[in-house]
Design a protein around this motif. Sequence first.
Motif, short mmCIF file in Angstrom:
data_model
loop_
_atom_site.label_atom_id
_atom_site.label_comp_id
_atom_site.label_asym_id
_atom_site.label_seq_id
_atom_site.Cartn_x
_atom_site.Cartn_y
_atom_site.Cartn_z
N GLY A 37 8.65 42.47 -1.98
CA GLY A 37 7.49 43.19 -2.48
C GLY A 37 6.19 42.44 -2.35
N SER A 38 6.23 41.11 -2.50
CA SER A 38 5.00 40.33 -2.36
C SER A 38 4.69 40.00 -0.91
CB SER A 38 5.12 39.04 -3.17
OG SER A 38 6.14 38.19 -2.65
N LEU A 39 5.71 40.00 -0.05
CA LEU A 39 5.52 39.64 1.36
C LEU A 39 4.99 40.81 2.19
CD1 LEU A 39 5.89 37.55 3.66
CD2 LEU A 39 8.25 38.38 3.88
N PRO A 41 2.73 43.21 1.73
CA PRO A 41 1.27 43.33 1.89
C PRO A 41 0.66 42.20 2.74
CG PRO A 41 1.90 43.62 -0.41
CD PRO A 41 3.10 43.11 0.31
N VAL A 42 1.33 41.07 2.79
CA VAL A 42 0.86 39.96 3.62
C VAL A 42 1.08 40.26 5.09
CG1 VAL A 42 1.22 37.52 4.14
CG2 VAL A 42 1.24 38.29 1.76
N MET A 238 10.66 34.13 -3.87
CA MET A 238 9.51 35.04 -3.94
C MET A 238 8.84 35.03 -5.31
SD MET A 238 12.62 36.51 -4.28
CE MET A 238 12.94 36.70 -2.54
N ILE A 239 9.52 34.47 -6.31
CA ILE A 239 8.91 34.29 -7.63
C ILE A 239 8.49 32.84 -7.84
CG2 ILE A 239 9.36 34.34 -10.12
CD1 ILE A 239 10.99 36.84 -9.70
N PRO A 242 6.10 31.83 -3.91
CA PRO A 242 5.69 32.91 -3.00
C PRO A 242 4.66 32.47 -1.97
CG PRO A 242 4.74 33.24 -5.18
CD PRO A 242 5.75 32.14 -5.31
N ASP A 243 3.64 31.74 -2.37
CA ASP A 243 2.57 31.39 -1.44
C ASP A 243 3.08 30.49 -0.31
OD1 ASP A 243 0.84 32.88 -2.96
OD2 ASP A 243 0.03 31.17 -4.06
N HIS A 246 5.32 32.62 2.02
CA HIS A 246 4.52 33.49 2.88
C HIS A 246 3.84 32.69 3.98
CE1 HIS A 246 3.93 36.36 -0.82
NE2 HIS A 246 5.18 36.33 -0.38
#
Length: 262
Positions: A37-39, A41-42, A238-239, A242-243, A246
């Motif tokens: 989910g966080s990746l 949009p990247v 991813m928690i 995450p940065d 990514h």
Amino acid sequence: MTNISAPAPVLTTTVAGSGPAIVLAHGASGGIAANFGSLIPVLAPQHTVIGSDYPADDTPLELDSLADALVAEAAAAGSEEFTIIGYSLGTAVAVRAAVRHPERVRGLVLTAGFVRADNRARANVELWQRLLAAGDRESFARVALLAGFSADFVNAIPSDQLPGMLEQMAAGVPGGTAAQAALVAAVDITADLPRVAVPTLVIGLSGDLLVDPAGAREQAAAIPGAEYLELPGGHVVMIEQPDRWHAAILEFLAQYPAAAAA
């Protein structure tokens, strides 16, 4: 030539963005939203991102047919060639897809993966199955917390927030987790790894208590020309990281643009 196994499981697929295609392969007890989910949009500003959730029931899964279904979903979305980003169980799905469909898979990113389940991983997923069969999601959440996150991360959670986090985890266990756990215990991609012939980045996690980072190192050592990167933190990268996760993926895609060429 593409190999097709049957019957293929029915997957639920979403597509975001536009550009060279990226296919996502999620882990056991996860899903596209939970794992990526966080990746998404990247990646989506420059890529077509295709995410397929595994079946939401406990119909038995088989690695060949699951890999074939993932590739078929990408083709149905209009992408003939793509990189696969696999997480945990999804790394085995991605590797098998690359071996069975070499004309389609152009690159791999494998995070928190394994070659075959070791004793600790097998014991974990067998416990998952027993708890889910008993309907004990609260205990499942506790097991997932203790195995999925690093000790430092768990101990840093404010004590007043821990009950709510466990409650949320218990409520969020996706359908199909027991079947996915069974597949984790059955996977062995030893023979596949030397046959991977595309640019590959393998990411291990030094504090992983669920999947020993030795498994990721073994993947990297056996895949010809694979790059290996080890990040700090536990399985749920991813928690926890995450940065950094990514950034590593974006750097790989920039280094090997052909790996993501549609």
